[in-house]
Design a protein around this motif. Sequence first.
Motif, short mmCIF file in Angstrom:
data_model
loop_
_atom_site.label_atom_id
_atom_site.label_comp_id
_atom_site.label_asym_id
_atom_site.label_seq_id
_atom_site.Cartn_x
_atom_site.Cartn_y
_atom_site.Cartn_z
N PHE A 12 33.51 26.19 37.73
CA PHE A 12 34.48 27.02 38.18
C PHE A 12 35.21 27.73 37.05
N GLU A 13 35.45 27.00 36.23
CA GLU A 13 36.12 27.58 34.99
C GLU A 13 35.38 29.02 34.56
N LYS A 14 34.15 28.74 34.22
CA LYS A 14 33.07 29.91 34.14
C LYS A 14 33.34 30.90 35.19
N LEU A 15 33.35 30.72 36.33
CA LEU A 15 33.34 31.61 37.28
C LEU A 15 35.05 32.33 36.95
N HIS A 16 36.00 31.59 37.05
CA HIS A 16 37.43 32.11 36.55
C HIS A 16 37.21 33.09 35.60
N SER A 17 36.84 32.73 34.48
CA SER A 17 37.01 33.77 33.31
C SER A 17 36.08 34.78 33.48
N PHE A 18 34.95 34.96 34.46
CA PHE A 18 33.92 35.81 34.83
C PHE A 18 34.92 36.72 35.67
N LEU A 19 35.54 36.30 36.57
CA LEU A 19 36.30 37.15 37.55
C LEU A 19 37.42 37.88 36.89
N ASN A 20 38.26 37.21 35.95
CA ASN A 20 39.28 37.53 35.07
C ASN A 20 38.99 38.72 34.30
N ARG A 21 37.74 38.95 34.04
CA ARG A 21 37.32 40.07 33.17
C ARG A 21 37.41 41.38 34.07
N ASN A 22 37.15 41.27 35.23
CA ASN A 22 37.06 42.33 36.11
C ASN A 22 38.43 42.57 36.66
N SER A 23 39.49 41.62 37.09
CA SER A 23 40.81 42.03 37.14
C SER A 23 41.46 40.71 37.27
N PRO A 24 42.70 40.62 36.57
CA PRO A 24 43.36 39.19 36.41
C PRO A 24 43.47 38.53 37.93
N ILE A 25 43.29 37.43 37.74
CA ILE A 25 43.60 36.44 39.22
C ILE A 25 44.43 35.36 38.77
N THR A 26 45.41 35.20 39.67
CA THR A 26 46.31 34.07 39.42
C THR A 26 45.70 32.64 39.80
N ASP A 27 46.15 31.54 39.14
CA ASP A 27 45.94 30.51 39.39
C ASP A 27 45.68 30.19 41.19
N GLN A 29 45.42 32.42 43.63
CA GLN A 29 44.20 32.91 44.15
C GLN A 29 43.22 32.34 43.97
N PHE A 30 42.92 32.02 42.65
CA PHE A 30 41.83 31.35 42.34
C PHE A 30 41.50 30.01 43.12
N LYS A 34 38.16 29.41 45.19
CA LYS A 34 37.20 28.37 45.04
C LYS A 34 36.73 27.74 46.28
N THR A 35 37.37 27.94 47.38
CA THR A 35 37.00 27.21 48.68
C THR A 35 35.88 28.07 49.20
N LEU A 36 35.64 29.39 48.78
CA LEU A 36 34.80 30.21 49.35
C LEU A 36 33.02 29.93 48.72
N PHE A 37 33.36 29.25 47.67
CA PHE A 37 32.12 29.10 46.81
C PHE A 37 31.49 27.53 46.94
N TYR A 126 42.88 37.72 52.33
CA TYR A 126 43.54 37.08 51.52
C TYR A 126 44.13 37.76 50.18
N ILE A 127 43.30 38.25 49.43
CA ILE A 127 43.40 39.18 48.56
C ILE A 127 43.19 40.48 48.52
N PRO A 128 43.90 41.42 48.82
CA PRO A 128 43.66 42.88 49.11
C PRO A 128 42.43 43.35 47.96
N GLY A 129 41.42 43.89 48.11
CA GLY A 129 40.58 44.29 47.16
C GLY A 129 39.90 43.12 46.57
N GLY A 130 39.83 41.96 46.94
CA GLY A 130 39.34 40.64 46.41
C GLY A 130 37.91 40.84 46.18
N SER A 131 37.22 41.66 47.21
CA SER A 131 35.63 41.68 47.00
C SER A 131 35.31 42.44 46.01
#
Lengths: 202, 202
Positions: A12-27, A29-30, A34-37, A126-131
């Motif tokens: 999950f940490e790898k996923l978090h840093s991957f997603l953060n590269r796209n646009s910052p995600i708060t803890d 939100q993350f 996580k519940t969707l993966f 939950y997160i507008p533009g989250g996809s």
Amino acid sequence: MYPGLAKPATMFEKLHSFLNRNSPITDEQFEYIKTLFVPKKVTKGEFILREGEMTKYSVFVASGCLRTYTIDDKGKEHILQFSPENWWTGDMSFKSNVPSQCFIEALEDSEVLLFELHSIQKLNEYIPGGSAFYESALQKSVAAKNQRIVSSLSATAEERYNDFIKKYPSLIQRVPQHMIASYLGITPETLSRIRKQQSHKH
Amino acid sequence: MYPGLAKPATMFEKLHSFLNRNSPITDEQFEYIKTLFVPKKVTKGEFILREGEMTKYSVFVASGCLRTYTIDDKGKEHILQFSPENWWTGDMSFKSNVPSQCFIEALEDSEVLLFELHSIQKLNEYIPGGSAFYESALQKSVAAKNQRIVSSLSATAEERYNDFIKKYPSLIQRVPQHMIASYLGITPETLSRIRKQQSHKH
């Protein structure tokens, strides 16, 4: 956060840093994301999708390597994509109610996170533009395929091999040579000749 | 609704029926969707995107035909896509802040509807899941490119020509032969030979 401790990076940490590269995600939100993966370990040779099955997931590769391939009318296998760490895979041509034409197989023991495509709507609520990460993965896939089409139309076998090294620097040693040849659309003999020529140059 | 009257289909009516095929859209929702699209007429030879420009739009083709092409390092042109009526175009490999590597040119006088990609979020707020058509267009694009990669790796020139006819039945008469040859990765002479052989068969 863990001074002095070498905490192993979790999937999950790898996923978090991957997603953060796209646009910052708060803890916070993350925590929801996580519940969707669904985390899954796959062993070498195992399939996460077979031709004829319905695609339900987009797949984040946290470690290991997978390949996507298809079999043509003449029974010949064609590799569409390799997916090492930090790549997304899944049948990106996913459409509801149309069975996949692809196989996705683990080339090494791998750790993946499955994202159910029907969760996109929940995520966006939950997160507008989250996809955006999914659109971004699709766009990256289109760009890579465009580049591959241009390369298959114009480049020599040697140029295609060099493009492959640039795109997948870690895979030359990890993936069987006949699969790299299949991806490049050349015979294993031609690939072996190119590699020999290049090793003489260096 | 217009008994006895042959009302010409407008650009927006074409869009509405296209979107309805994906998932039903109420008239009220469509009134909102319309505000996110900008209608534009382009004349033959006009560009809606050039290499080096930023991609801002996804483009619905209501009438006419466009082509997307790229120019490789050796200065050679490669056609990535033709987009007749009811197709989407735009640089599908769109990424913020990365200039496009593609040109999109009208091959005929055409009518298009421009959808600004930054409107996706607004659309999803108004209609949850409203951007599904865009994901669907991306997925269709990935599927078409996969098929083209497999075909360029394995099919004969004649098989590729037959796939082209199936995919773009209306274009054989409308698009210059040298562009079809470029798309297929064959010489205009080979294309001409295949067409002659086939006309003898029928």
